[in-house]
Design a protein around this motif. Structure first.
Motif, PDB file in Angstrom:
ATOM      1  N   GLN A  88       0.763  -1.288  -0.020  1.00 59.21           N
ATOM      2  CA  GLN A  88       0.039  -0.064  -0.001  1.00 59.21           C
ATOM      3  C   GLN A  88       0.971   1.184  -0.152  1.00 59.21           C
ATOM      4  O   GLN A  88       1.874   1.075   0.600  1.00 59.21           O
ATOM      5  CB  GLN A  88      -0.770  -0.091   1.287  1.00 59.21           C
ATOM      6  CG  GLN A  88      -1.741  -1.359   1.141  1.00 59.21           C
ATOM      7  CD  GLN A  88      -2.260  -1.288   2.912  1.00 59.21           C
ATOM      8  OE1 GLN A  88      -2.871  -0.350   3.544  1.00 59.21           O
ATOM      9  NE2 GLN A  88      -2.026  -2.470   3.414  1.00 59.21           N
ATOM     10  N   TYR A  89       0.478   2.229  -0.997  1.00 57.89           N
ATOM     11  CA  TYR A  89       1.195   3.341  -0.902  1.00 57.89           C
ATOM     12  C   TYR A  89       0.579   4.528  -0.120  1.00 57.89           C
ATOM     13  O   TYR A  89      -0.651   4.767  -0.397  1.00 57.89           O
ATOM     14  CB  TYR A  89       1.542   3.870  -2.275  1.00 57.89           C
ATOM     15  CG  TYR A  89       2.242   5.161  -2.334  1.00 57.89           C
ATOM     16  CD1 TYR A  89       3.620   5.223  -1.933  1.00 57.89           C
ATOM     17  CD2 TYR A  89       1.683   6.294  -2.967  1.00 57.89           C
ATOM     18  CE1 TYR A  89       4.524   6.244  -2.005  1.00 57.89           C
ATOM     19  CE2 TYR A  89       2.799   7.561  -2.992  1.00 57.89           C
ATOM     20  CZ  TYR A  89       4.045   7.258  -2.561  1.00 57.89           C
ATOM     21  OH  TYR A  89       4.902   8.534  -2.792  1.00 57.89           O
ATOM     22  N   ASN A  90       1.032   5.364   0.923  1.00 59.54           N
ATOM     23  CA  ASN A  90       0.572   6.493   1.713  1.00 59.54           C
ATOM     24  C   ASN A  90       0.913   7.649   1.318  1.00 59.54           C
ATOM     25  O   ASN A  90       2.455   7.838   1.391  1.00 59.54           O
ATOM     26  CB  ASN A  90       0.408   5.815   3.118  1.00 59.54           C
ATOM     27  CG  ASN A  90       0.301   4.650   3.202  1.00 59.54           C
ATOM     28  OD1 ASN A  90      -0.944   4.124   3.529  1.00 59.54           O
ATOM     29  ND2 ASN A  90       1.226   3.554   3.190  1.00 59.54           N
ATOM     30  N   ARG A 100      -3.648  10.114   1.845  1.00 62.60           N
ATOM     31  CA  ARG A 100      -3.963   9.640   0.553  1.00 62.60           C
ATOM     32  C   ARG A 100      -3.382   8.197   0.701  1.00 62.60           C
ATOM     33  O   ARG A 100      -2.273   7.781   0.961  1.00 62.60           O
ATOM     34  CB  ARG A 100      -3.122  10.361  -0.601  1.00 62.60           C
ATOM     35  CG  ARG A 100      -3.325   9.600  -2.031  1.00 62.60           C
ATOM     36  CD  ARG A 100      -2.697  10.272  -3.120  1.00 62.60           C
ATOM     37  NE  ARG A 100      -2.473   9.424  -4.224  1.00 62.60           N
ATOM     38  CZ  ARG A 100      -3.200   9.460  -5.429  1.00 62.60           C
ATOM     39  NH1 ARG A 100      -4.231  10.464  -5.169  1.00 62.60           N
ATOM     40  NH2 ARG A 100      -3.132   8.889  -6.319  1.00 62.60           N
ATOM     41  N   HIS A 101      -4.571   7.152   0.262  1.00 65.09           N
ATOM     42  CA  HIS A 101      -4.081   5.797   0.293  1.00 65.09           C
ATOM     43  C   HIS A 101      -4.105   5.134  -0.971  1.00 65.09           C
ATOM     44  O   HIS A 101      -5.378   5.271  -1.560  1.00 65.09           O
ATOM     45  CB  HIS A 101      -4.929   4.998   1.317  1.00 65.09           C
ATOM     46  CG  HIS A 101      -4.719   3.576   1.490  1.00 65.09           C
ATOM     47  ND1 HIS A 101      -5.639   2.604   0.714  1.00 65.09           N
ATOM     48  CD2 HIS A 101      -3.702   2.965   2.242  1.00 65.09           C
ATOM     49  CE1 HIS A 101      -4.897   1.601   1.247  1.00 65.09           C
ATOM     50  NE2 HIS A 101      -4.123   1.654   1.988  1.00 65.09           N
ATOM     51  N   GLU A 102      -3.354   4.461  -1.518  1.00 64.33           N
ATOM     52  CA  GLU A 102      -3.316   3.486  -2.864  1.00 64.33           C
ATOM     53  C   GLU A 102      -3.184   2.131  -2.286  1.00 64.33           C
ATOM     54  O   GLU A 102      -2.307   1.626  -1.845  1.00 64.33           O
ATOM     55  CB  GLU A 102      -2.248   3.993  -3.867  1.00 64.33           C
ATOM     56  CG  GLU A 102      -2.490   5.497  -4.022  1.00 64.33           C
ATOM     57  CD  GLU A 102      -1.316   5.827  -5.177  1.00 64.33           C
ATOM     58  OE1 GLU A 102      -0.490   4.903  -5.392  1.00 64.33           O
ATOM     59  OE2 GLU A 102      -0.985   6.992  -5.450  1.00 64.33           O
ATOM     60  N   SER A 266      -4.669  12.942  -7.299  1.00 62.56           N
ATOM     61  CA  SER A 266      -5.093  12.215  -8.409  1.00 62.56           C
ATOM     62  C   SER A 266      -5.785  10.900  -8.312  1.00 62.56           C
ATOM     63  O   SER A 266      -5.755  10.342  -7.311  1.00 62.56           O
ATOM     64  CB  SER A 266      -3.587  11.634  -8.992  1.00 62.56           C
ATOM     65  OG  SER A 266      -3.727  10.805  -9.952  1.00 62.56           O
ATOM     66  N   PRO A 267      -6.831  10.590  -9.237  1.00 61.11           N
ATOM     67  CA  PRO A 267      -7.647   9.593  -9.080  1.00 61.11           C
ATOM     68  C   PRO A 267      -7.286   8.256  -9.442  1.00 61.11           C
ATOM     69  O   PRO A 267      -7.708   7.186  -9.328  1.00 61.11           O
ATOM     70  CB  PRO A 267      -9.063   9.891 -10.302  1.00 61.11           C
ATOM     71  CG  PRO A 267      -8.235  10.660 -11.219  1.00 61.11           C
ATOM     72  CD  PRO A 267      -7.118  11.358 -10.544  1.00 61.11           C
ATOM     73  N   THR A 268      -5.965   8.152  -9.859  1.00 60.91           N
ATOM     74  CA  THR A 268      -5.135   7.030 -10.305  1.00 60.91           C
ATOM     75  C   THR A 268      -3.864   6.977  -9.338  1.00 60.91           C
ATOM     76  O   THR A 268      -3.124   8.009  -9.218  1.00 60.91           O
ATOM     77  CB  THR A 268      -4.762   6.771 -11.787  1.00 60.91           C
ATOM     78  OG1 THR A 268      -4.068   8.121 -12.225  1.00 60.91           O
ATOM     79  CG2 THR A 268      -6.195   6.780 -12.471  1.00 60.91           C
ATOM     80  N   PRO A 269      -3.351   5.817  -9.103  1.00 61.72           N
ATOM     81  CA  PRO A 269      -1.987   5.539  -8.701  1.00 61.72           C
ATOM     82  C   PRO A 269      -0.905   6.504  -9.289  1.00 61.72           C
ATOM     83  O   PRO A 269      -0.736   6.823 -10.379  1.00 61.72           O
ATOM     84  CB  PRO A 269      -1.602   4.233  -8.867  1.00 61.72           C
ATOM     85  CG  PRO A 269      -2.779   3.645  -8.825  1.00 61.72           C
ATOM     86  CD  PRO A 269      -3.760   4.425  -9.505  1.00 61.72           C
ATOM     87  N   ILE A 270      -0.086   7.217  -8.625  1.00 65.15           N
ATOM     88  CA  ILE A 270       0.936   8.111  -8.937  1.00 65.15           C
ATOM     89  C   ILE A 270       2.365   7.630  -9.065  1.00 65.15           C
ATOM     90  O   ILE A 270       2.592   6.650  -8.639  1.00 65.15           O
ATOM     91  CB  ILE A 270       0.955   9.394  -8.054  1.00 65.15           C
ATOM     92  CG1 ILE A 270       1.606   8.937  -6.581  1.00 65.15           C
ATOM     93  CG2 ILE A 270      -0.315  10.152  -7.880  1.00 65.15           C
ATOM     94  CD1 ILE A 270       1.933  10.033  -5.776  1.00 65.15           C
ATOM     95  N   ASP A 271       3.164   8.336  -9.774  1.00 66.39           N
ATOM     96  CA  ASP A 271       4.417   7.863 -10.016  1.00 66.39           C
ATOM     97  C   ASP A 271       5.164   8.557  -8.627  1.00 66.39           C
ATOM     98  O   ASP A 271       5.385   9.521  -8.298  1.00 66.39           O
ATOM     99  CB  ASP A 271       5.225   8.923 -11.119  1.00 66.39           C
ATOM    100  CG  ASP A 271       6.813   8.314 -11.453  1.00 66.39           C
ATOM    101  OD1 ASP A 271       7.272   7.814 -10.858  1.00 66.39           O
ATOM    102  OD2 ASP A 271       7.194   8.883 -12.708  1.00 66.39           O
ATOM    103  N   LYS A 272       5.600   7.542  -7.886  1.00 68.95           N
ATOM    104  CA  LYS A 272       6.158   7.655  -6.481  1.00 68.95           C
ATOM    105  C   LYS A 272       7.490   8.585  -6.590  1.00 68.95           C
ATOM    106  O   LYS A 272       8.050   9.060  -5.810  1.00 68.95           O
ATOM    107  CB  LYS A 272       6.586   6.577  -5.777  1.00 68.95           C
ATOM    108  CG  LYS A 272       5.245   5.405  -5.675  1.00 68.95           C
ATOM    109  CD  LYS A 272       5.723   4.227  -4.795  1.00 68.95           C
ATOM    110  CE  LYS A 272       4.411   3.379  -4.803  1.00 68.95           C
ATOM    111  NZ  LYS A 272       3.832   3.089  -6.167  1.00 68.95           N
ATOM    112  N   SER A 273       8.095   8.428  -7.626  1.00 66.45           N
ATOM    113  CA  SER A 273       9.485   9.130  -7.803  1.00 66.45           C
ATOM    114  C   SER A 273       9.339  10.586  -7.932  1.00 66.45           C
ATOM    115  O   SER A 273      10.058  11.459  -7.660  1.00 66.45           O
ATOM    116  CB  SER A 273      10.050   8.783  -9.177  1.00 66.45           C
ATOM    117  OG  SER A 273       9.526   9.056 -10.349  1.00 66.45           O
TER     118      SER A 273
END
Length: 276
Positions: A88-90, A100-102, A266-273
């Motif tokens: 999970q990305y937070n 924000r939770h992905e 963003s409504p979609t998962p983001i580029d973590k970089s």
């Protein structure tokens, strides 16, 4: 303002407001600009911490731990924290109480102090009131567990917490450690939980964590290492919970002052970089 874009239509807002406002106030003390910052104390207690019911020695151990971890002001002065844990990305905006939770292609964005939020599946926003409520509730549970799994040492003097010194024992490396127990009184989503924390007597850093599902349990549900400490904005954070399981390593950890609005919403998962 990000907050304005997370408000719900009146009917939905009224349904969610009381639940999330209560959960936020009960379970998240210590985030943002809460009291204690700048007080000069190494580890100031948050309002509602059970100081009278806590052991003096347990408090002393916690204070030495906080000093070794960089001091409480470093925690208070950190705003955006982003990390991946258990798939999970937070991203947590501590100042504005936004999260924000992905997970997979599901993105949840909570405005906890406002009682609002939005959920997107495959980029499509959830509009059904009941489903939205359920998904936001699930996202809030992820917020509580994921933040506690990373920041537990900074929350040992939160509202409703009692600290007890248990005994001295060996840590995972065989070195002596002080074992401090945390119990909770009517706070968070699981107030019956209990934790034991091994704090190394030499480094004063947490090295082991035992989790109990209930105060009545004799044996912990699991025990996790706290290892691989790195410094982020003055805070020392442990990135490894179990060297044998990659999912229990914290990755993509960033502590930054700003996050672009279009990324946070963003409504979609983001580029973590792009978080840097």
């Amino acid at each position: 303002m990000i907050h304005s874009e997370l408000r719900l239509k009146p009917a939905r807002l009224l349904q969610l407001l009381s639940v999330f406002t209560f959960l936020f106030l009960a379970g998240c003390s210590g985030g943002g600009s809460s009291s204690g910052s700048g007080s000069g104390e190494v580890y100031p207690a948050q309002p509602g911490f059970n100081e009278k019911g806590s052991d003096k020695k347990a408090i002393e151990v916690a204070d030495k731990m906080m000093e070794a971890m960089g001091g409480y002001d470093a925690w208070q002065n950190s705003r955006y924290i982003a990390w991946t844990f258990f798939g999970q990305y937070n991203i947590w905006d501590k100042k504005e109480s936004l999260f924000r939770h992905e997970k997979g292609k599901t993105v949840s964005i909570l405005a906890m102090s406002k009682g609002g939020g939005r959920v997107f599946d495959n980029g499509v926003e959830e509009t059904d009131t009941v489903l939205l409520y359920n998904k936001l509730s699930t996202a809030y549970t992820h917020f509580v567990s994921n933040t506690y799994f990373l920041f537990m040492p900074y929350k040992m003097k939160d509202q409703g917490v009692t600290l007890k010194y248990r005994f001295e024992a060996k840590g995972p490396d065989g070195k002596p450690a002080d074992v401090v127990r945390l119990t909770f009184d009517r706070v968070g989503v699981s107030p019956d939980n209990m934790h034991d924390v091994w704090i190394d007597k030499e480094t004063h850093l947490p090295v082991l964590w035992a989790f109990y599902g209930s105060k009545e349990d004799k044996d912990p549900a699991f025990i996790r290492k706290w290892a691989d400490y790195k410094e982020f904005n003055g805070m020392k954070l442990a990135l490894n919970r179990d060297s044998q399981m990659d999912t229990l390593r914290i990755s993509h950890l960033k502590v930054v002052e700003t996050v672009p609005k279009d990324l946070f919403l963003s409504p979609t998962p983001i580029d973590k970089s792009k978080i840097k």
